[in-house]
Design a protein around this motif. Structure first.
Motif, PDB file in Angstrom:
ATOM      1  N   ASP A  57     -10.887  -8.382  -2.945  1.00 22.45           N
ATOM      2  CA  ASP A  57      -9.880  -9.383  -2.612  1.00 22.45           C
ATOM      3  C   ASP A  57      -9.222  -9.094  -1.267  1.00 22.45           C
ATOM      4  O   ASP A  57      -8.771 -10.015  -0.578  1.00 22.45           O
ATOM      5  CB  ASP A  57      -8.814  -9.427  -3.717  1.00 22.45           C
ATOM      6  CG  ASP A  57      -7.785 -10.515  -3.501  1.00 22.45           C
ATOM      7  OD1 ASP A  57      -8.126 -11.701  -3.679  1.00 22.45           O
ATOM      8  OD2 ASP A  57      -6.628 -10.189  -3.144  1.00 22.45           O
ATOM      9  N   TYR A  58      -9.158  -7.833  -0.898  1.00 19.55           N
ATOM     10  CA  TYR A  58      -8.541  -7.408   0.362  1.00 19.55           C
ATOM     11  C   TYR A  58      -9.375  -7.881   1.553  1.00 19.55           C
ATOM     12  O   TYR A  58      -8.843  -8.233   2.599  1.00 19.55           O
ATOM     13  CB  TYR A  58      -8.432  -5.881   0.367  1.00 19.55           C
ATOM     14  CG  TYR A  58      -7.256  -5.319   1.125  1.00 19.55           C
ATOM     15  CD1 TYR A  58      -6.076  -4.977   0.460  1.00 19.55           C
ATOM     16  CD2 TYR A  58      -7.314  -5.099   2.489  1.00 19.55           C
ATOM     17  CE1 TYR A  58      -5.001  -4.440   1.139  1.00 19.55           C
ATOM     18  CE2 TYR A  58      -6.240  -4.560   3.173  1.00 19.55           C
ATOM     19  CZ  TYR A  58      -5.086  -4.236   2.500  1.00 19.55           C
ATOM     20  OH  TYR A  58      -4.019  -3.709   3.183  1.00 19.55           O
ATOM     21  N   ASN A 187      -1.182 -11.885   3.847  1.00 17.98           N
ATOM     22  CA  ASN A 187       0.000 -12.687   3.543  1.00 17.98           C
ATOM     23  C   ASN A 187       0.637 -12.172   2.260  1.00 17.98           C
ATOM     24  O   ASN A 187       0.160 -11.197   1.660  1.00 17.98           O
ATOM     25  CB  ASN A 187      -0.375 -14.171   3.410  1.00 17.98           C
ATOM     26  CG  ASN A 187      -1.562 -14.369   2.481  1.00 17.98           C
ATOM     27  OD1 ASN A 187      -1.564 -13.896   1.343  1.00 17.98           O
ATOM     28  ND2 ASN A 187      -2.591 -15.067   2.980  1.00 17.98           N
ATOM     29  N   ALA A 188       1.724 -12.849   1.853  1.00 22.03           N
ATOM     30  CA  ALA A 188       2.456 -12.396   0.667  1.00 22.03           C
ATOM     31  C   ALA A 188       1.588 -12.458  -0.590  1.00 22.03           C
ATOM     32  O   ALA A 188       1.683 -11.589  -1.464  1.00 22.03           O
ATOM     33  CB  ALA A 188       3.711 -13.241   0.481  1.00 22.03           C
ATOM     34  N   GLY A 189       0.720 -13.471  -0.673  1.00 18.38           N
ATOM     35  CA  GLY A 189      -0.152 -13.578  -1.837  1.00 18.38           C
ATOM     36  C   GLY A 189      -1.133 -12.427  -1.920  1.00 18.38           C
ATOM     37  O   GLY A 189      -1.348 -11.845  -2.995  1.00 18.38           O
ATOM     38  N   ALA A 190      -1.755 -12.095  -0.776  1.00 23.39           N
ATOM     39  CA  ALA A 190      -2.700 -10.979  -0.742  1.00 23.39           C
ATOM     40  C   ALA A 190      -1.990  -9.663  -1.064  1.00 23.39           C
ATOM     41  O   ALA A 190      -2.539  -8.804  -1.765  1.00 23.39           O
ATOM     42  CB  ALA A 190      -3.366 -10.904   0.628  1.00 23.39           C
ATOM     43  N   ALA A 192       0.733  -9.318  -2.917  1.00 23.67           N
ATOM     44  CA  ALA A 192       1.094  -9.311  -4.337  1.00 23.67           C
ATOM     45  C   ALA A 192      -0.116  -8.964  -5.208  1.00 23.67           C
ATOM     46  O   ALA A 192       0.016  -8.211  -6.181  1.00 23.67           O
ATOM     47  CB  ALA A 192       1.666 -10.673  -4.742  1.00 23.67           C
ATOM     48  N   ARG A 193      -1.287  -9.494  -4.840  1.00 22.17           N
ATOM     49  CA  ARG A 193      -2.488  -9.196  -5.637  1.00 22.17           C
ATOM     50  C   ARG A 193      -2.883  -7.729  -5.495  1.00 22.17           C
ATOM     51  O   ARG A 193      -3.230  -7.070  -6.495  1.00 22.17           O
ATOM     52  CB  ARG A 193      -3.636 -10.106  -5.202  1.00 22.17           C
ATOM     53  CG  ARG A 193      -3.431 -11.575  -5.569  1.00 22.17           C
ATOM     54  CD  ARG A 193      -4.694 -12.381  -5.380  1.00 22.17           C
ATOM     55  NE  ARG A 193      -5.175 -12.379  -4.000  1.00 22.17           N
ATOM     56  CZ  ARG A 193      -4.781 -13.230  -3.066  1.00 22.17           C
ATOM     57  NH1 ARG A 193      -3.862 -14.156  -3.346  1.00 22.17           N
ATOM     58  NH2 ARG A 193      -5.287 -13.173  -1.848  1.00 22.17           N
TER      59      ARG A 193
END
Length: 303
Positions: A57-58, A187-190, A192-193
């Motif tokens: 995901d990164y 970003n904030a979503g990345a 947070a995951r």
């Protein structure tokens, strides 16, 4: 280095036989039940898959469609970290990412550094759960919660830190700084995951190791968490020995004693056997995970 590691492992096996005897060490699993060992092994293997997903995901663009290859890469990197001394195995990650996914070395190194900060924070937060459970007071859980959300504050301030670095660093370092920035969550979503996956991964691993220590060493929950923390901290410090021989069980013992385990007599001997078994479980899970990942890897498509 491989020969030296093998020699140290053999000496370690002889040492275990001399101090406790392998029959005495293995008997702990017989008493606890092999089903417990299998469950612990499967949970540790699951953490390796989650760790791979975090990297997948990164770097979604670079790794798209090649999760199996990334799983193999992650397992090889993890095994090298365990088997090689002084954290030298860490250098394999950016090199392997460059070879398999053409990821720039600087970006891979920067991402690894960020993920290791995530790992250290989550490791300490997971161990802090044991302290909070032992204490039971609201203020203990409050301090734990404040510590838990620290990475969110650091990520929010990242742009200020990068601007400050750009001002004080020479112009030639700008390209390197750009790669460092590219190695941060996009970003904030990345973020947070990645943060969430790290917390789940380490809370699972520490909980499994603490459970095994409590099961095999007859420890209370705080001492179990302390032992799990001690062992894992010993593996991230520069003094980490090849395959964790000596240092990992010593870290478990020191951590468990610091959290209230018996420090002498039969209690210490039982803790020592439990620590050795837990260490062997970590090594075996890593080796099995690496072997299984070889079947999941897909060849790189040309063109």
């Amino acid at each position: 280095m491989s020969l030296a590691t093998l020699a140290i492992v053999l000496v370690y096996a002889v040492f275990i036989q001399w101090v406790w005897g392998w029959e005495s060490v293995v008997s702990l699993w017989i008493e606890a039940g092999w089903t417990s060992g299998l469950i612990a092994l499967l949970l540790l293997l699951a953490t390796y898959v989650l760790r791979t997903w975090r990297i997948y995901d990164y770097f979604p663009t670079e790794t798209a469609g090649r999760f199996g290859t990334l799983l193999r890469l992650t397992q090889v990197h993890n095994l090298l970290n365990i088997m090689l001394p002084f954290r030298t195995g860490e250098a394999s990650f950016p090199l392997l990412m460059k070879r398999e996914f053409d990821l720039p070395i600087a970006r891979g190194t920067s991402a690894l550094f960020v993920m290791r900060l995530f790992d250290l924070h989550a490791l300490l937060a997971a161990a802090g759960t044991g302290l909070a459970l032992q204490n039971g007071h609201a203020w203990a859980w409050g301090l734990w919660l404040v510590f838990l959300i620290l990475p969110a504050g650091a990520f929010a301030l990242r742009s200020h830190a990068l601007r400050f670095a750009a001002k004080i660093l020479p112009g030639k370092a700008k390209k390197l700084l750009d790669e460092v920035e590219a190695g941060l969550p996009a970003n904030a979503g990345a973020f947070a995951r990645a943060w969430g996956a790290t917390l789940i991964n380490w809370f699972t691993k520490i909980a499994v190791l603490a459970w095994v220590l409590c099961l095999l060493g007859d420890l209370n929950i705080a001492a179990g968490f302390g032992g799990a923390l001690g062992g894992e901290l010993s593996s991230v410090l520069p003094i980490h020995a090849p395959a964790g021989v000596g240092t990992y069980p010593a870290g478990i013992t020191a951590g468990a004693v610091a959290f209230g385990a018996g420090a002498s007599g039969p209690s210490l001997a039982e803790l020592g056997r439990a620590a050795v078994n837990t260490h062997l479980l970590v090594i075996v899970s890593s080796m099995i995970g690496t072997a299984l990942s070889l079947f999941a890897a897909r060849p790189k498509t040309e063109g």
